[in-house]
Design a protein around this motif. Structure first.
Motif, mmCIF file in Angstrom:
data_model
loop_
_atom_site.group_PDB
_atom_site.id
_atom_site.type_symbol
_atom_site.label_atom_id
_atom_site.label_comp_id
_atom_site.label_asym_id
_atom_site.label_seq_id
_atom_site.Cartn_x
_atom_site.Cartn_y
_atom_site.Cartn_z
ATOM 1 N N ARG A 177 -18.182 7.092 5.234
ATOM 2 C CA ARG A 177 -17.897 7.044 4.089
ATOM 3 C C ARG A 177 -19.306 7.032 2.818
ATOM 4 O O ARG A 177 -18.622 8.131 1.737
ATOM 5 C CB ARG A 177 -17.568 5.272 3.813
ATOM 6 N N ARG A 178 -20.472 6.953 3.036
ATOM 7 C CA ARG A 178 -21.238 6.940 1.895
ATOM 8 C C ARG A 178 -21.683 9.035 1.712
ATOM 9 O O ARG A 178 -21.457 9.768 0.943
ATOM 10 C CB ARG A 178 -23.183 6.894 2.524
ATOM 11 N N ALA A 179 -21.328 9.599 3.340
ATOM 12 C CA ALA A 179 -21.342 10.758 2.771
ATOM 13 C C ALA A 179 -20.816 11.758 2.629
ATOM 14 O O ALA A 179 -20.268 12.476 1.613
ATOM 15 C CB ALA A 179 -21.938 11.649 4.872
ATOM 16 N N ASN A 180 -19.254 11.185 2.719
ATOM 17 C CA ASN A 180 -18.081 11.569 1.606
ATOM 18 C C ASN A 180 -18.080 11.696 -0.414
ATOM 19 O O ASN A 180 -17.793 12.171 -0.781
ATOM 20 C CB ASN A 180 -16.901 10.689 2.318
ATOM 21 N N HIS A 181 -18.871 10.147 0.170
ATOM 22 C CA HIS A 181 -19.110 9.659 -1.554
ATOM 23 C C HIS A 181 -19.570 10.999 -2.106
ATOM 24 O O HIS A 181 -19.748 11.460 -2.686
ATOM 25 C CB HIS A 181 -18.985 8.362 -1.327
ATOM 26 N N LEU A 182 -20.462 10.913 -1.405
ATOM 27 C CA LEU A 182 -21.621 11.516 -2.018
ATOM 28 C C LEU A 182 -21.598 13.400 -2.403
ATOM 29 O O LEU A 182 -21.948 13.877 -3.128
ATOM 30 C CB LEU A 182 -23.528 11.846 -1.083
ATOM 31 N N ALA A 183 -20.511 13.549 -1.103
ATOM 32 C CA ALA A 183 -19.893 15.143 -1.010
ATOM 33 C C ALA A 183 -19.299 15.362 -1.987
ATOM 34 O O ALA A 183 -19.571 16.652 -2.963
ATOM 35 C CB ALA A 183 -19.347 15.171 0.387
ATOM 36 N N LYS A 184 -17.977 14.068 -2.602
ATOM 37 C CA LYS A 184 -17.528 14.461 -3.304
ATOM 38 C C LYS A 184 -17.779 14.359 -4.914
ATOM 39 O O LYS A 184 -17.345 14.772 -5.595
ATOM 40 C CB LYS A 184 -16.605 13.393 -3.421
ATOM 41 N N GLU A 185 -19.289 13.103 -5.009
ATOM 42 C CA GLU A 185 -20.044 13.464 -6.365
ATOM 43 C C GLU A 185 -20.758 14.491 -6.119
ATOM 44 O O GLU A 185 -20.921 15.262 -7.696
ATOM 45 C CB GLU A 185 -21.114 12.086 -5.855
ATOM 46 N N PRO A 239 0.657 -1.470 -0.332
ATOM 47 C CA PRO A 239 0.104 0.121 0.312
ATOM 48 C C PRO A 239 0.813 1.350 -0.358
ATOM 49 O O PRO A 239 2.340 1.470 0.434
ATOM 50 C CB PRO A 239 -0.790 -0.017 1.485
ATOM 51 N N ALA A 240 0.303 2.379 -0.453
ATOM 52 C CA ALA A 240 1.315 3.837 -0.308
ATOM 53 C C ALA A 240 1.451 3.911 1.103
ATOM 54 O O ALA A 240 0.860 3.379 2.283
ATOM 55 C CB ALA A 240 0.244 4.671 -1.121
ATOM 56 N N SER A 241 1.849 4.428 1.132
ATOM 57 C CA SER A 241 2.770 4.788 3.240
ATOM 58 C C SER A 241 2.756 6.163 3.457
ATOM 59 O O SER A 241 2.594 5.785 4.724
ATOM 60 C CB SER A 241 4.490 4.556 2.848
ATOM 61 N N ASN A 242 1.562 6.345 2.642
ATOM 62 C CA ASN A 242 0.753 7.874 2.935
ATOM 63 C C ASN A 242 -0.586 8.642 2.468
ATOM 64 O O ASN A 242 -1.794 7.309 2.320
ATOM 65 C CB ASN A 242 1.481 9.138 2.451
ATOM 66 N N CYS A 243 -1.189 9.303 3.006
ATOM 67 C CA CYS A 243 -2.864 9.840 3.056
ATOM 68 C C CYS A 243 -3.292 9.397 0.763
ATOM 69 O O CYS A 243 -4.074 9.669 0.463
ATOM 70 C CB CYS A 243 -3.377 10.897 3.304
ATOM 71 N N VAL A 244 -2.668 9.438 0.448
ATOM 72 C CA VAL A 244 -2.424 9.152 -1.304
ATOM 73 C C VAL A 244 -3.232 7.445 -0.701
ATOM 74 O O VAL A 244 -4.013 7.356 -1.982
ATOM 75 C CB VAL A 244 -1.192 8.505 -1.899
ATOM 76 N N GLY A 245 -2.201 6.070 -0.376
ATOM 77 C CA GLY A 245 -3.894 5.243 -0.238
ATOM 78 C C GLY A 245 -4.921 5.743 0.065
ATOM 79 O O GLY A 245 -4.953 4.630 -0.446
ATOM 80 N N ALA A 246 -5.058 6.275 0.641
ATOM 81 C CA ALA A 246 -6.681 6.897 0.537
ATOM 82 C C ALA A 246 -7.431 6.756 -0.227
ATOM 83 O O ALA A 246 -8.870 6.621 -0.522
ATOM 84 C CB ALA A 246 -7.168 7.442 1.751
ATOM 85 N N GLY A 247 -6.813 7.407 -1.515
ATOM 86 C CA GLY A 247 -7.076 7.681 -2.897
ATOM 87 C C GLY A 247 -7.823 8.656 -2.855
ATOM 88 O O GLY A 247 -7.991 10.130 -2.052
ATOM 89 N N PRO A 248 -8.612 8.654 -4.363
ATOM 90 C CA PRO A 248 -8.795 10.269 -5.400
ATOM 91 C C PRO A 248 -10.127 10.353 -3.704
ATOM 92 O O PRO A 248 -9.891 11.530 -3.700
ATOM 93 C CB PRO A 248 -9.106 9.900 -6.212
ATOM 94 N N GLU A 249 -11.374 9.944 -3.348
ATOM 95 C CA GLU A 249 -11.852 10.725 -2.721
ATOM 96 C C GLU A 249 -11.545 10.603 -0.988
ATOM 97 O O GLU A 249 -12.566 11.831 -0.536
ATOM 98 C CB GLU A 249 -12.546 9.329 -3.155
ATOM 99 N N ASN A 250 -11.475 9.606 -0.565
ATOM 100 C CA ASN A 250 -11.060 10.266 1.154
ATOM 101 C C ASN A 250 -9.977 10.390 1.102
ATOM 102 O O ASN A 250 -9.183 10.705 2.922
ATOM 103 C CB ASN A 250 -10.569 8.552 1.680
ATOM 104 N N GLY A 251 -8.656 11.155 1.301
ATOM 105 C CA GLY A 251 -7.407 11.173 1.030
ATOM 106 C C GLY A 251 -8.170 13.039 1.692
ATOM 107 O O GLY A 251 -6.519 12.619 2.752
ATOM 108 N N PHE A 252 -9.001 13.339 1.511
ATOM 109 C CA PHE A 252 -8.748 14.682 2.114
ATOM 110 C C PHE A 252 -8.997 14.522 3.796
ATOM 111 O O PHE A 252 -8.451 15.635 4.319
ATOM 112 C CB PHE A 252 -9.327 15.523 1.704
ATOM 113 N N PHE A 253 -9.569 13.714 3.665
ATOM 114 C CA PHE A 253 -10.119 13.326 4.405
ATOM 115 C C PHE A 253 -8.921 12.610 5.596
ATOM 116 O O PHE A 253 -8.183 13.017 6.786
ATOM 117 C CB PHE A 253 -11.710 12.033 5.180
ATOM 118 N N CYS A 254 -8.545 11.808 5.069
ATOM 119 C CA CYS A 254 -6.799 11.190 5.732
ATOM 120 C C CYS A 254 -5.979 12.389 6.140
ATOM 121 O O CYS A 254 -5.544 12.733 6.986
ATOM 122 C CB CYS A 254 -6.834 10.532 5.097
ATOM 123 N N GLN A 255 -6.247 13.122 5.416
ATOM 124 C CA GLN A 255 -4.899 14.629 5.251
ATOM 125 C C GLN A 255 -5.736 15.065 6.533
ATOM 126 O O GLN A 255 -4.244 16.018 7.836
ATOM 127 C CB GLN A 255 -4.578 15.565 4.210
#
Length: 710
Positions: free
Chosen positions: A326-334, A281-297
């Motif tokens: 996770r659902r709310a974060n997805h809908l916010a991103k969408e 896996p990625a060693s930092n918040c990049v591993g959270a992916g394009p959708e969840n990375g901002f939250f991880c940061q």
């Protein structure tokens, strides 16, 4: 001469053997001499560390339901217990590295003397280190001195003093740990190239399996690599890795752990590693992916601000269960992407969502149209757009919330009382206005032609500028700045971007101290700039969402926290010191302000069109905002269950306008001006996400106003 040379070599070997024996027996008989003293440094503490302190582990970040979203680490390591490692792996390692592992007590005297004779006679250099001694050395290199190049060099010095220390620690370890524990300890600490440490991580990275399922050929490859991981990397050097694997197979045959027939058959097999490099896996918040990375940061930033060090976070082996839905974060991103394309140049559209409450303000979602990641050419970014003070041009008239709150608190007006709305207003209080203002005064006009008077509630819904500059004069700049700080703009008002410089420690209040250079004068010696109520200063979207949460929580401010629970590597809870919640403003004032903000989604309100487009019917508070030249805009909204702030701005080149041509057609203007408003992209983003997130949840009314503030 030959006889003399032979005698000298024999004397040297005897002396060496004596030194080794004296060094090893030192714990029993005491030390005498410089070499023995050097070897005894910190032996007791070092052996205790090796026995008791586990190596660096990866930290796992999860959503609120415990599902992983990212891993943070400096060394990719997945620890394995002795019974979680296959026999094939154990015997492959023992066969190639230490055939008498189960016979010696930490030091192999036969091998040590053989290596000493070979090395001192000019033959090939031989290490003769047991697995226990290698465990000591690799622990020092990969754990104790992992960030210390000099320490790592000392741990590998070819000196008698270093060998003595290593041997003494090995003997002590054998009295404290079983052979199985030592073997597993070694297999958990060793590097297998490419920052992959330990057999658990190697099994996954090389073969996409677990260490208990490692086969003989897989185990032989990994066991062979410990000799020189970089050189024997199977992706970079498959031929050498194959040769070394086959050597290990031969030693397993010699050690009677594998038949010769099976060894020859396996030698013909490919290495079998995963294609295209290790699977890790990625060693930092990049591993959270394009959708969840901002939250991880934000999780990382939050913990670093609340006492955790980066080294601890990335090596401590924590499990961090966050508050992210996770659902709310997805809908916010969408929703953010539906309004602004993710690869649109110089346009950021963010949405930050917080759950109101009198005990906690949990962050639910942090999203942006842009993807989180390192590829700038693909429109990705690792800037904390939804949570940091990233919008440097401001949230516009949403700052009128603070002016209204200060006016209520000072008794200037009530939410249903009438306020003056002249077409233009030249302030005799504020200074440094636009160039067209007479003298050094501050002047302002309205957009459109609103009525010349209306209630404060109507003014919050329709947002005339002149009314709020007049209210700012009456409530006072200091009180309004204090109100903004109390309701939630803490980090925003601490930032240099917002203050224009370092704070004055002698100023009267927190808010004045943090913002006086921009809005209150260098020494607090003049009333300030009236543009504060028009939201022209840099701001955090998350903190604006938390302002709405504070209002919906009866005036109780809590830090916007992303943390639900932290446990350490042993599963024990880890507390963090968060700021306590506080009654920031009177509950009656907060409830009345909520009622005052309750008409923006109604006909005539600046967000009415966006609300209607999403069939919005729930009671809510809302306030739009747009900055000069339409270069950024915001919508702040909340229901009793969820508060949020949507902001659109130019993150790369702030100066200039934004053009809203409808959903998916928003771009940065090439000129000075645009047509963006808070009721357009931001309001559509907010309603688009929140209407779906709240589907199926009960409709809760707003609180009743307090008669004192009506």
């Amino acid at each position: 001469m030959r006889m003399r040379d032979g005698l000298l070599k024999m004397f040297g070997l005897c002396l060496l053997a004596g030194v080794l024996v004296a060094g090893i027996l030192f714990p029993v008989f005491g030390a005498a001499g410089v070499i023995s003293n050097q070897a005894s440094d910190t032996v007791d503490s070092m052996s205790a560390d090796l026995a008791d302190e586990p190596p660096p582990l990866l930290t796992t970040v999860t959503d609120r339901d415990g599902q992983p979203i990212a891993t943070l680490y400096k060394q990719y390591r997945v620890p394995a217990k002795p019974d979680q490692i296959s026999d094939a792996m154990k015997w492959a390692l023992i066969s190639i590295e230490d055939r008498r592992f189960y016979e010696h007590a930490g030091v192999d005297w036969k091998g040590t003397l053989r290596a000493a004779i070979s090395n001192s006679s000019g033959g090939d250099t031989q290490g003769a280190s047991t697995l226990t001694q290698q465990y000591v050395k690799n622990y020092l290199i990969n754990v104790t001195y992992r960030d210390d190049k000099i320490g790592q060099q000392r741990a590998q010095e070819q000196t008698i003093a270093r060998k003595l220390k290593e041997a003494r620690i090995a003997i002590q370890l054998e009295t404290r740990m079983s052979k199985e524990q030592i073997l597993a300890g070694y297999l958990n600490v060793i590097e297998f190239s490419r920052q992959i440490y330990g057999v658990g991580a190697a099994a996954h990275a090389y073969f996409n399996t677990t260490p208990d399922k490692l086969t003989v050929p897989q185990a032989a490859l990994l066991a062979g690599m410990v000799n020189n991981p970089a050189v024997l990397d199977p992706w970079n050097n498959p031929e050498r890795a194959t040769q070394r694997r086959n050597v290990v197979l031969d030693t397993m045959v010699q050690n009677r752990k594998l038949s010769a027939e099976d060894a020859e058959r396996i030698k013909k097999e490919p290495l079998g590693v995963v294609p295209d490099g290790p699977n890790k896996p990625a060693s930092n918040c990049v591993g959270a992916g394009p959708e969840n990375g901002f939250f991880c940061q934000y999780v990382q930033d939050y913990l670093l601000e609340h006492g955790m060090t980066e080294d601890d976070l990335y090596t401590g082996g924590y499990t961090i269960r966050t508050t992210m839905d996770r659902r709310a974060n997805h809908l916010a991103k969408e929703s953010a992407e539906q309004q602004v394309d993710k690869d649109e140049d110089n346009v950021a559209n963010t949405l930050s969502l917080v759950k109101p409450g009198k005990n906690r303000h949990e962050v639910v979602a942090l999203a942006a149209n842009r993807d989180y990641g390192p590829d700038a050419e693909a429109g990705q970014t690792e800037y904390a757009l939804p949570s940091d003070v990233a919008n440097v041009t401001g949230a516009g008239s949403s700052f009128k919330i603070f002016t209204a709150a200060a006016a209520l608190e000072r008794g200037v007006t009530g939410i249903f009382e009438t306020v003056a709305v002249p077409g233009t207003h030249v302030s005799n209080v504020f200074i440094n206005g636009p160039a067209h203002c007479p003298g050094n005064s501050y002047c302002v006009s309205n957009v459109g032609n609103p009525p010349t008077s209306m209630t404060l509630q109507q003014a919050l819904a329709t947002s005339p500028n002149t009314a709020f500059v007049i209210l700012l004069e009456q409530a006072g700049m200091k009180n309004t700045l204090d109100m903004a700080y109390k309701l939630g703009l803490r980090k925003t008002m601490n930032s240099n971007a917002a203050t224009g410089g370092p704070p004055d420690p002698d100023a009267e209040s927190a808010a004045v101290r943090l913002t006086q250079r921009q809005f209150y004068g260098p020494n607090g010696d003049y009333p300030g700039v009236g543009a504060f109520t028009l939201g022209v200063s840099p701001v955090s979207g998350l903190e604006m969402a938390n302002v709405a949460a504070t209002i919906m929580s009866g005036g109780v401010w809590c830090p916007p926290t992303p943390i639900a629970q932290i446990t350490d590597r042993d599963g024990k809870p880890v507390p963090i010191k968060e700021e306590p919640c506080e009654q920031a403003v009177d509950e009656g004032l907060a409830n009345s302000l909520a009622v005052g903000l309750s008409k923006d989604d109604q006909p005539g309100g600046t967000a009415a069109e966006a609300a209607a487009a999403h069939n919005w019917t729930r009671p809510m508070i809302g306030k739009t905002g747009t900055t000069q030249n339409n270069g950024s805009a915001a919508f702040i909204g909340a229901t009793p269950q969820l508060a949020g702030a949507a902001m659109v701005f130019r993150p790369d080149q702030p100066n200039g306008g934004l053009v809203d041509g409808g959903p998916g057609n928003v771009y940065a203007s090439s000129g000075t001006y645009g047509n963006m408003f808070g009721g357009k992209t931001p309001a559509r983003t907010w309603f688009g996400a929140v209407s779906k997130i709240l589907e199926g949840q009960p409709v809760i009314p707003l609180p009743q106003p307090d008669p004192r503030f009506e």
